[in-house]
Write a protein that holds these residues in place. Structure first.
Motif, PDB file in Angstrom:
ATOM      1  N   PHE A  32      11.775 -14.197  18.064  1.00  0.00           N
ATOM      2  CA  PHE A  32      12.359 -12.860  17.949  1.00  0.00           C
ATOM      3  C   PHE A  32      12.982 -12.653  16.575  1.00  0.00           C
ATOM      4  CE2 PHE A  32      16.232 -10.277  18.268  1.00  0.00           C
ATOM      5  CZ  PHE A  32      15.668  -9.059  18.588  1.00  0.00           C
ATOM      6  N   LEU A  33      13.746 -13.636  16.100  1.00  0.00           N
ATOM      7  CA  LEU A  33      14.398 -13.505  14.797  1.00  0.00           C
ATOM      8  C   LEU A  33      13.396 -13.471  13.651  1.00  0.00           C
ATOM      9  CD1 LEU A  33      17.516 -15.809  15.232  1.00  0.00           C
ATOM     10  CD2 LEU A  33      17.416 -13.311  15.265  1.00  0.00           C
ATOM     11  N   VAL A  34      12.303 -14.212  13.775  1.00  0.00           N
ATOM     12  CA  VAL A  34      11.267 -14.198  12.733  1.00  0.00           C
ATOM     13  C   VAL A  34      10.643 -12.804  12.615  1.00  0.00           C
ATOM     14  CG1 VAL A  34       8.950 -15.046  12.198  1.00  0.00           C
ATOM     15  CG2 VAL A  34      10.769 -16.651  12.726  1.00  0.00           C
ATOM     16  N   GLY A  35      10.506 -12.099  13.713  1.00  0.00           N
ATOM     17  CA  GLY A  35       9.947 -10.743  13.666  1.00  0.00           C
ATOM     18  C   GLY A  35      10.969  -9.677  13.325  1.00  0.00           C
ATOM     19  N   TRP A  36      12.224  -9.917  13.699  1.00  0.00           N
ATOM     20  CA  TRP A  36      13.248  -8.883  13.561  1.00  0.00           C
ATOM     21  C   TRP A  36      13.918  -8.885  12.195  1.00  0.00           C
ATOM     22  CZ3 TRP A  36      18.844  -9.349  13.960  1.00  0.00           C
ATOM     23  CH2 TRP A  36      19.483  -8.132  14.056  1.00  0.00           C
ATOM     24  N   LEU A  37      14.214 -10.021  11.637  1.00  0.00           N
ATOM     25  CA  LEU A  37      14.949 -10.085  10.376  1.00  0.00           C
ATOM     26  C   LEU A  37      14.227  -9.423   9.197  1.00  0.00           C
ATOM     27  CD1 LEU A  37      16.699 -13.558  10.544  1.00  0.00           C
ATOM     28  CD2 LEU A  37      17.716 -11.297  10.767  1.00  0.00           C
ATOM     29  N   PRO A  38      12.917  -9.618   9.006  1.00  0.00           N
ATOM     30  CA  PRO A  38      12.270  -8.893   7.898  1.00  0.00           C
ATOM     31  C   PRO A  38      12.326  -7.376   8.063  1.00  0.00           C
ATOM     32  CG  PRO A  38      10.877 -10.694   8.610  1.00  0.00           C
ATOM     33  CD  PRO A  38      11.992 -10.588   9.597  1.00  0.00           C
ATOM     34  N   MET A  39      12.168  -6.892   9.291  1.00  0.00           N
ATOM     35  CA  MET A  39      12.248  -5.447   9.505  1.00  0.00           C
ATOM     36  C   MET A  39      13.663  -4.933   9.282  1.00  0.00           C
ATOM     37  SD  MET A  39       9.346  -4.185  10.163  1.00  0.00           S
ATOM     38  CE  MET A  39       8.616  -5.299   9.018  1.00  0.00           C
ATOM     39  N   LEU A  40      14.668  -5.734   9.648  1.00  0.00           N
ATOM     40  CA  LEU A  40      16.051  -5.334   9.415  1.00  0.00           C
ATOM     41  C   LEU A  40      16.340  -5.266   7.918  1.00  0.00           C
ATOM     42  CD1 LEU A  40      18.852  -4.752  10.696  1.00  0.00           C
ATOM     43  CD2 LEU A  40      19.311  -7.196  10.432  1.00  0.00           C
ATOM     44  N   MET A  41      15.872  -6.242   7.167  1.00  0.00           N
ATOM     45  CA  MET A  41      16.078  -6.227   5.720  1.00  0.00           C
ATOM     46  C   MET A  41      15.352  -5.045   5.076  1.00  0.00           C
ATOM     47  SD  MET A  41      16.163 -10.333   4.809  1.00  0.00           S
ATOM     48  CE  MET A  41      14.544 -10.272   4.186  1.00  0.00           C
ATOM     49  N   TYR A  42      14.151  -4.737   5.525  1.00  0.00           N
ATOM     50  CA  TYR A  42      13.404  -3.588   5.009  1.00  0.00           C
ATOM     51  C   TYR A  42      14.154  -2.288   5.312  1.00  0.00           C
ATOM     52  CZ  TYR A  42       9.790  -0.063   4.530  1.00  0.00           C
ATOM     53  OH  TYR A  42       9.093   1.063   4.187  1.00  0.00           O
ATOM     54  N   HIS A  43      14.671  -2.180   6.529  1.00  0.00           N
ATOM     55  CA  HIS A  43      15.424  -0.988   6.934  1.00  0.00           C
ATOM     56  C   HIS A  43      16.651  -0.789   6.044  1.00  0.00           C
ATOM     57  CE1 HIS A  43      17.447   1.935   9.468  1.00  0.00           C
ATOM     58  NE2 HIS A  43      18.477   1.126   9.554  1.00  0.00           N
ATOM     59  N   HIS A  44      17.394  -1.854   5.791  1.00  0.00           N
ATOM     60  CA  HIS A  44      18.578  -1.742   4.944  1.00  0.00           C
ATOM     61  C   HIS A  44      18.198  -1.397   3.502  1.00  0.00           C
ATOM     62  CE1 HIS A  44      21.807  -2.676   7.674  1.00  0.00           C
ATOM     63  NE2 HIS A  44      21.095  -3.665   8.180  1.00  0.00           N
ATOM     64  N   ALA A  45      17.091  -1.938   3.023  1.00  0.00           N
ATOM     65  CA  ALA A  45      16.654  -1.622   1.662  1.00  0.00           C
ATOM     66  C   ALA A  45      16.275  -0.147   1.546  1.00  0.00           C
ATOM     67  CB  ALA A  45      15.472  -2.506   1.258  1.00  0.00           C
ATOM     68  N   VAL A  46      15.588   0.386   2.535  1.00  0.00           N
ATOM     69  CA  VAL A  46      15.195   1.803   2.516  1.00  0.00           C
ATOM     70  C   VAL A  46      16.432   2.692   2.579  1.00  0.00           C
ATOM     71  CG1 VAL A  46      14.049   3.597   3.870  1.00  0.00           C
ATOM     72  CG2 VAL A  46      12.883   1.458   3.404  1.00  0.00           C
ATOM     73  N   ARG A  47      17.396   2.347   3.437  1.00  0.00           N
ATOM     74  CA  ARG A  47      18.625   3.138   3.528  1.00  0.00           C
ATOM     75  C   ARG A  47      19.401   3.109   2.224  1.00  0.00           C
ATOM     76  NH1 ARG A  47      22.318   1.912   8.366  1.00  0.00           N
ATOM     77  NH2 ARG A  47      23.445   3.572   7.351  1.00  0.00           N
ATOM     78  N   TRP A  48      19.466   1.941   1.578  1.00  0.00           N
ATOM     79  CA  TRP A  48      20.169   1.832   0.300  1.00  0.00           C
ATOM     80  C   TRP A  48      19.494   2.701  -0.759  1.00  0.00           C
ATOM     81  CZ3 TRP A  48      18.528  -0.141  -4.439  1.00  0.00           C
ATOM     82  CH2 TRP A  48      19.517  -0.246  -5.396  1.00  0.00           C
ATOM     83  N   ARG A  49      18.154   2.642  -0.804  1.00  0.00           N
ATOM     84  CA  ARG A  49      17.419   3.424  -1.793  1.00  0.00           C
ATOM     85  C   ARG A  49      17.609   4.924  -1.556  1.00  0.00           C
ATOM     86  NH1 ARG A  49      11.146   2.778  -1.799  1.00  0.00           N
ATOM     87  NH2 ARG A  49      11.663   3.494   0.252  1.00  0.00           N
ATOM     88  N   LEU A  50      17.573   5.355  -0.295  1.00  0.00           N
ATOM     89  CA  LEU A  50      17.766   6.776  -0.001  1.00  0.00           C
ATOM     90  C   LEU A  50      19.183   7.234  -0.317  1.00  0.00           C
ATOM     91  CD1 LEU A  50      15.725   7.170   3.298  1.00  0.00           C
ATOM     92  CD2 LEU A  50      15.134   8.000   1.023  1.00  0.00           C
ATOM     93  N   ARG A  51      20.176   6.367  -0.064  1.00  0.00           N
ATOM     94  CA  ARG A  51      21.546   6.728  -0.434  1.00  0.00           C
ATOM     95  C   ARG A  51      21.684   6.883  -1.943  1.00  0.00           C
ATOM     96  NH1 ARG A  51      25.059   2.748   3.427  1.00  0.00           N
ATOM     97  NH2 ARG A  51      24.636   3.854   5.369  1.00  0.00           N
ATOM     98  N   GLN A  52      21.022   6.013  -2.702  1.00  0.00           N
ATOM     99  CA  GLN A  52      21.075   6.114  -4.161  1.00  0.00           C
ATOM    100  C   GLN A  52      20.433   7.413  -4.638  1.00  0.00           C
ATOM    101  OE1 GLN A  52      22.669   4.038  -6.237  1.00  0.00           O
ATOM    102  NE2 GLN A  52      23.379   3.014  -4.397  1.00  0.00           N
ATOM    103  N   ARG A  53      19.299   7.763  -4.038  1.00  0.00           N
ATOM    104  CA  ARG A  53      18.627   9.009  -4.423  1.00  0.00           C
ATOM    105  C   ARG A  53      19.473  10.222  -4.061  1.00  0.00           C
ATOM    106  NH1 ARG A  53      12.684   8.979  -2.170  1.00  0.00           N
ATOM    107  NH2 ARG A  53      12.769  11.041  -3.101  1.00  0.00           N
ATOM    108  N   LEU A  54      20.116  10.183  -2.882  1.00  0.00           N
ATOM    109  CA  LEU A  54      20.966  11.292  -2.464  1.00  0.00           C
ATOM    110  C   LEU A  54      22.172  11.431  -3.384  1.00  0.00           C
ATOM    111  CD1 LEU A  54      21.529  13.498  -0.398  1.00  0.00           C
ATOM    112  CD2 LEU A  54      22.763  11.801   0.951  1.00  0.00           C
TER     113      LEU A  54
END
Length: 111
Positions: free
Chosen positions: A49-71
């Motif tokens: 479960f962690l092998v599948g979940w952690l990369p998606m969680l890191m991707y999600h946080h990276a996308v949110r950070w990038r969108l906050r920077q753009r906003l």
């Protein structure tokens, strides 16, 4: 609302404990070189479960950070544009009539 969140997590923890107790079996994992690893099934499922979940969680946080920077950049640009665009009062236009070759009318004459 907080009570429902706590209740949900307690129920989820209880179900995980029942699953772990009911499936406490050893699973053989055949590795390279003829090695065999004996792992408990709940631990194996948690790792999978962690092998599948952690990369998606890191991707999600990276996308949110990038969108906050753009906003934030767009909000700064809007604030700068509002500060620069100060309305300037415009004077009334003066209308000048073109009389051509005719002399200006004097008092007592008709056009």
């Amino acid at each position: 609302m907080q009570f429902l969140k706590i209740l949900f997590w307690c129920l989820l923890t209880f179900l995980a404990a029942i699953f772990t107790y009911g499936n406490w079996d050893r699973v053989e994992i055949h590795l390279w070189g003829g090695m065999v690893a004996d792992v408990n099934l709940p631990l194996l499922l948690l790792v999978a479960f962690l092998v599948g979940w952690l990369p998606m969680l890191m991707y999600h946080h990276a996308v949110r950070w990038r969108l906050r920077q753009r906003l934030a950049t767009c909000e700064r640009m809007i604030a700068d544009a509002r500060a620069i665009a100060v309305p300037v009062p415009v004077a009334e236009p003066v209308i000048v009539a073109d009389l051509g070759d005719r002399p200006a009318p004097t008092a007592g004459t008709l056009l």
